[in-house]
Design an enzyme around this catalytic site. Structure first.
Site, PDB file in Angstrom:
ATOM      1  N   ASP A 137      44.544  49.312  25.284  1.00 55.95           N
ATOM      2  CA  ASP A 137      45.376  48.271  25.899  1.00 55.95           C
ATOM      3  C   ASP A 137      45.822  48.737  27.266  1.00 55.95           C
ATOM      4  O   ASP A 137      45.226  49.637  27.847  1.00 55.95           O
ATOM      5  CB  ASP A 137      46.529  47.815  24.987  1.00 55.95           C
ATOM      6  CG  ASP A 137      47.140  48.940  24.215  1.00 55.95           C
ATOM      7  OD1 ASP A 137      47.393  49.999  24.828  1.00 55.95           O
ATOM      8  OD2 ASP A 137      47.377  48.777  22.992  1.00 55.95           O
ATOM      9  N   LYS A 180      44.941  42.443  27.159  1.00 59.43           N
ATOM     10  CA  LYS A 180      45.020  41.078  27.700  1.00 59.43           C
ATOM     11  C   LYS A 180      43.785  40.293  27.302  1.00 59.43           C
ATOM     12  O   LYS A 180      42.671  40.756  27.477  1.00 59.43           O
ATOM     13  CB  LYS A 180      45.115  41.129  29.227  1.00 59.43           C
ATOM     14  CG  LYS A 180      46.542  41.166  29.692  1.00 59.43           C
ATOM     15  CD  LYS A 180      46.641  40.936  31.165  1.00 59.43           C
ATOM     16  CE  LYS A 180      48.089  41.071  31.604  1.00 59.43           C
ATOM     17  NZ  LYS A 180      48.208  41.407  33.003  1.00 59.43           N
TER      18      LYS A 180
END
Ligand code: SAH
Length: 406
Positions: free
Chosen positions: A194, A216
């Protein structure tokens, strides 16, 4: 000397003759391997005696006799008398038992290797002619450093059972990952990452490693946790080594527990590699010790995700150090709740954004001013908020020593 083999000594009898300094050091290695160690020597070092008392090995307090070799798979002659060592090695040769002579590495049928262990990979370096321990150690050190720095592709070449490794990558500076974490990355067929942590490390993974960013999604929302869990399990079921790279420590507001749970439920082997949590390291890098004698003996780590937490506010009022993660939007609530509950409005506050990275910025204030000051500097996540006397700018004589490398 040509072909080399790694010996599996675990569960096998090893005879060590002598119990001085050299012998003691080797004994530790044999024990680490899981060998059944018998030490024969008239006198023994404290180290050997302690191991004997703990039942780690068998110590026989007398001179060695040929019969001592009978059930050994391997013999180390390490007395301080070369003549004795030579005799023992001779007995070993008669019995076709591999041996080394610690006083003269060119005698005996086995060569001592300089070795190092990297996960399930062992490196061993030997010299085939005149023994030169310092030289083989230097070669070993350089290979080991190369592996530990992530310079070697450690992916399995043969089909195997898939598994998941949760790796805490630290606050962001790539040098703050652990050695095991770095190794795990070299073993990965798939990396699920991430936004937070040492994502820079991903530059070094081979092109054919699948890197999936779950920080995302295209609509700018993070991928839901259940989808991340499914992804880990799915790739592991394909026989892949899946590294789940996370910021800080996997178990500090990292949802690592949920991922472990998902793997276990799917009967996927899972390993957790702890990381340097931002909660403690980002303050440290900014020169703030979260505990300090006579200043704060308790530190409470909380999340601002759901506003001001009652336990955390009480700790702040009581003078503990409060470290708030994900706290930028909840700062007004936390300050208000603290002051209302009786916290000193002049309590020092430090807000550290993007700690350990070249973009690190520290905003200092006191409780009553914290919201205004954070607004003025435009504080944005990710940030660590430290509330407490330890955040007093004058606490340590110099903050220079703790300034991060760029
Ligand atoms: N597991 C992580 C925390 C994940 S929660 C750990 O142990 O560090 C995410 C929050 O961590 C962010 O909102 C921020 O509060 C904090 N954080 C993580 N890395 C940070 C960094 N480099 N600088 C400041 N805060 C950071």
């Amino acid at each position: 000397m040509t072909a080399l083999f790694g010996l599996a000594l675990s569960g096998r009898q090893v005879l060590v003759v002598g119990a001085g300094k050299v012998a003691s050091r080797r004994v530790r290695r044999f024990l680490a391997e899981g060998a059944l160690v018998r030490v024969v020597a008239p006198e023994a070092s404290d180290d050997v005696l302690r191991h004997a008392q703990h039942g780690d090995l068998e110590y026989v307090a007398r001179e060695v006799v040929a019969g001592d070799l009978d059930d050994a798979w391997f013999v180390l002659a390490a007395t301080d008398e070369p003549a004795v060592n030579s005799t023992v090695v001779g007995w070993a040769d008669e019995r076709r038992i591999f041996s080394t002579d610690a006083s003269d590495g060119s005698r005996g049928s086995a060569r001592q290797a300089a070795s190092s262990q990297h996960g399930d990979l062992a490196i061993g370096v030997v010299s085939t002619e005149t023994p030169d321990p310092a030289r083989i150690r230097a070669v070993r050190d350089s290979i080991a450093a190369h592996i530990d720095a992530g310079g070697v592709d450690l992916r399995r070449q043969r089909p195997q059972q898939g598994r998941v490794i949760l790796v805490g990558s630290g606050p962001g500076d790539p040098s703050l990952i652990t050695v095991r974490g770095r190794q795990a990355l070299s073993e990965a067929d798939v990396v699920v990452t991430d936004r937070l942590g040492a994502t820079e490390l991903l530059v070094t993974v081979p092109y054919d490693v699948e890197v999936i960013n779950v920080g995302k999604s295209p609509d700018n929302h993070p991928v839901p946790q259940h989808e991340i869990n499914d992804l880990l399990v799915d790739r592991a079921k394909q026989g892949k080594v899946v590294v789940r790279l996370k910021g800080g420590d996997p178990f500090v507001f990292g949802r690592g527990g949920e991922e472990v749970h998902a793997c276990l439920a799917a009967e996927i082997p899972v390993e957790v590699v702890p990381g340097v949590t931002s909660a403690l390291s980002v303050p440290a890098l900014a020169g703030i010790p979260v505990t300090q004698r006579q200043v704060a003996g308790t530190v409470v780590v909380t999340s601002g995700h759901a506003g001001a937490d009652e336990t955390a506010v009480a700790a702040m009022v009581a003078g503990a150090t409060l470290v708030v993660l994900m706290g930028v939007s909840a700062l007004p609530d936390i300050v208000e709740a603290g002051i209302e509950a009786g916290a000193d409005p002049q309590t020092p506050v430090a807000i550290i954004e993007r700690g350990s990275t070249p973009h690190e910025r520290i905003t200092r204030s006191v409780l009553v001013d914290a919201v205004r000051s954070a607004g003025e500097t435009g504080v944005k996540p990710p940030a660590i908020i430290v509330i407490g006397q330890v955040a007093n700018p004058g606490l340590l004589a110099s903050e220079v020593a703790a300034t991060p490398r760029s």
